[in-house]
Design an enzyme around this catalytic site. Structure first.
Site, mmCIF file in Angstrom:
data_model
loop_
_atom_site.group_PDB
_atom_site.id
_atom_site.type_symbol
_atom_site.label_atom_id
_atom_site.label_comp_id
_atom_site.label_asym_id
_atom_site.label_seq_id
_atom_site.Cartn_x
_atom_site.Cartn_y
_atom_site.Cartn_z
ATOM 1 N N GLY A 1 0.905 -1.079 -0.128
ATOM 2 C CA GLY A 1 -0.142 -0.617 -0.148
ATOM 3 C C GLY A 1 0.659 0.966 0.255
ATOM 4 C CE1 TYR B 1 -11.158 -1.045 6.249
ATOM 5 C CE2 TYR B 1 -11.397 0.054 8.175
ATOM 6 C CZ TYR B 1 -11.170 0.131 7.433
ATOM 7 O OH TYR B 1 -10.217 0.419 7.868
HETATM 8 P P1 NAI Z 1 -5.365 4.643 0.907
HETATM 9 O O1 NAI Z 1 -6.453 3.772 -0.141
HETATM 10 O O2 NAI Z 1 -4.914 5.865 1.331
HETATM 11 O O3 NAI Z 1 -3.700 3.991 0.845
HETATM 12 C C1 NAI Z 1 -4.062 2.043 0.221
HETATM 13 C C2 NAI Z 1 -3.242 1.666 -0.736
HETATM 14 O O4 NAI Z 1 -3.361 0.340 -0.735
HETATM 15 C C3 NAI Z 1 -2.604 2.215 -1.868
HETATM 16 O O5 NAI Z 1 -2.130 3.337 -2.469
HETATM 17 C C4 NAI Z 1 -4.058 1.223 -3.021
HETATM 18 O O6 NAI Z 1 -3.522 1.585 -4.362
HETATM 19 C C5 NAI Z 1 -3.679 0.128 -1.848
HETATM 20 N N1 NAI Z 1 -4.287 -1.114 -2.598
HETATM 21 C C6 NAI Z 1 -5.523 -0.533 -2.214
HETATM 22 N N2 NAI Z 1 -5.738 -2.073 -3.302
HETATM 23 C C7 NAI Z 1 -4.941 -3.300 -3.327
HETATM 24 C C8 NAI Z 1 -5.030 -4.018 -3.659
HETATM 25 N N3 NAI Z 1 -5.360 -4.873 -4.529
HETATM 26 N N4 NAI Z 1 -3.739 -4.932 -4.379
HETATM 27 C C9 NAI Z 1 -2.202 -3.992 -4.010
HETATM 28 N N5 NAI Z 1 -2.311 -2.900 -3.375
HETATM 29 C C10 NAI Z 1 -3.767 -1.895 -3.156
HETATM 30 O O7 NAI Z 1 -5.629 3.992 2.370
HETATM 31 P P2 NAI Z 1 -4.571 4.309 3.398
HETATM 32 O O8 NAI Z 1 -6.207 4.750 4.894
HETATM 33 O O9 NAI Z 1 -3.650 4.955 3.666
HETATM 34 O O10 NAI Z 1 -5.237 2.877 4.624
HETATM 35 C C11 NAI Z 1 -4.161 2.278 4.732
HETATM 36 C C12 NAI Z 1 -4.337 1.208 5.876
HETATM 37 O O11 NAI Z 1 -5.163 1.345 7.252
HETATM 38 C C13 NAI Z 1 -5.120 -0.170 5.098
HETATM 39 O O12 NAI Z 1 -5.352 -0.942 5.512
HETATM 40 C C14 NAI Z 1 -6.697 1.065 6.148
HETATM 41 O O13 NAI Z 1 -7.911 0.027 5.729
HETATM 42 C C15 NAI Z 1 -6.103 0.997 7.404
HETATM 43 N N6 NAI Z 1 -6.841 2.113 7.956
HETATM 44 C C16 NAI Z 1 -7.227 2.913 7.781
HETATM 45 C C17 NAI Z 1 -7.402 4.362 8.606
HETATM 46 C C18 NAI Z 1 -7.687 5.680 8.213
HETATM 47 O O14 NAI Z 1 -8.620 6.540 8.705
HETATM 48 N N7 NAI Z 1 -7.029 5.831 6.253
HETATM 49 C C19 NAI Z 1 -7.793 3.876 10.071
HETATM 50 C C20 NAI Z 1 -8.028 3.028 10.316
HETATM 51 C C21 NAI Z 1 -6.966 1.610 9.709
#
Ligand code: NAI
Length: 254
Positions: free
Chosen positions: A8, A152
């Site tokens: 990610g 989720y």
């Molecule tokens: P984001 O959407 O900014 O980044 C997520 C990344 O994962 C993106 O670069 C995307 O291309 C990649 N990704 C998605 N599906 C994929 C796949 N099939 N194969 C490879 N890469 C893939 O999201 P964020 O917020 O940075 O999230 C990161 C982690 O943190 C996630 O697991 C999310 O659930 C978790 N999280 C986020 C929170 C928030 O409020 N932003 C809160 C709690 C947890």
């Protein structure tokens, strides 16, 4: 900090972790759908195998750190994909890279769970069990008929439990494994939930004792702490980095 793989890495938390590792790690191997050293889709077995092969090739089979941050938000209409990426993709990378980490120096891995696992009352126990049983087909079919926030939160509860269930086996090979459970963090994923007509009001209704959301940079700092020798005796933990929401809603747990 040696060689660290980050899934990610193209956005949000994964990008912030990668940026913070610059200058601290000898090499950072980003994994994502685009803009990464390893381009792979973690939603299915072929993509997971490609990710593992790509990381191991660049790292010559030895890793010192791993952060599995790739994830999909509750706004996604493809609910099955949420469970495939957030749980099965994350666990496949953890398990597939454990031996490479065991060959590393002061090795540690961090999974990104979420405080939704404990503060969202809609968590679905059957879906959590299907994940932990490793039954992706069943989990995907269950997820497809549940609301996005339920899928989720359930995927994140299963991931936190998967981390805790590995404490002995990972301890046996000398690799620390922990999860961080953030609250709302200002990333594209959170913004997409806010923009969703059903989820948006839920996002802003969550009480946060610190009175604000997190920046990706401050959660990255927490993750880097868990990767570092400063957290040398922290293992099998789920560290809430959520501004106090979990404590507010579950003050007597544990
Ligand atoms: P984001 O959407 O900014 O980044 C997520 C990344 O994962 C993106 O670069 C995307 O291309 C990649 N990704 C998605 N599906 C994929 C796949 N099939 N194969 C490879 N890469 C893939 O999201 P964020 O917020 O940075 O999230 C990161 C982690 O943190 C996630 O697991 C999310 O659930 C978790 N999280 C986020 C929170 C928030 O409020 N932003 C809160 C709690 C947890």
């Amino acid at each position: 900090m040696g060689t660290v793989a980050v899934t990610g890495s193209a956005s949000g938390l994964g990008a912030a972790v990668s940026a913070h590792l610059e200058g601290q790690a000898d090499a950072v191997i980003g994994v994502d759908l685009h803009r990464a050293e390893v381009i792979a889709d973690l939603s299915d077995d072929d993509g997971r195998d490609a990710a593992l092969a790509g990381i191991l090739d660049i790292a010559n089979g030895v890793l010192d750190g791993l952060v599995v941050a790739a994830g999909l938000g509750p706004h996604l209409t493809d609910r099955a994909a949420i469970v495939s990426v957030n749980f099965f993709g994350a666990v496949a990378l953890l398990d597939g890279l454990r031996d490479a980490l065991a060959a590393g120096t002061d090795p540690a891995a961090v999974a990104i769970a979420s405080n939704s696992a404990t503060v969202d009352p809609s968590v679905n126990a059957a879906l959590v069990e299907a994940c932990l049983a490793g039954d992706e087909t069943h989990a995907r079919s269950q997820a497809s008929v549940l609301p996005g926030n339920t899928v989720y939160a359930s995927s994140k509860l299963a991931l936190a439990r998967a981390v805790r269930r590995r404490a002995q086996s990972w301890g046996d090979v000398g690799v620390r494994l922990n999860a961080v459970a953030p609250g709302p963090v200002e990333t594209p994923l959170l913004q997409a939930s806010r923009d969703d007509p059903e989820l948006g009001p839920l996002v802003d209704a969550l009480p946060i004792p610190l009175g604000r959301t997190a920046t990706a940079g401050e959660i990255a700092d927490t993750i880097l702490f868990l990767l570092s020798p400063a957290a040398g005796y922290v293992h099998g933990s789920v560290l809430f980095a959520d501004g106090g929401s979990d404590a507010l809603l579950r003050p007597d747990t544990p």
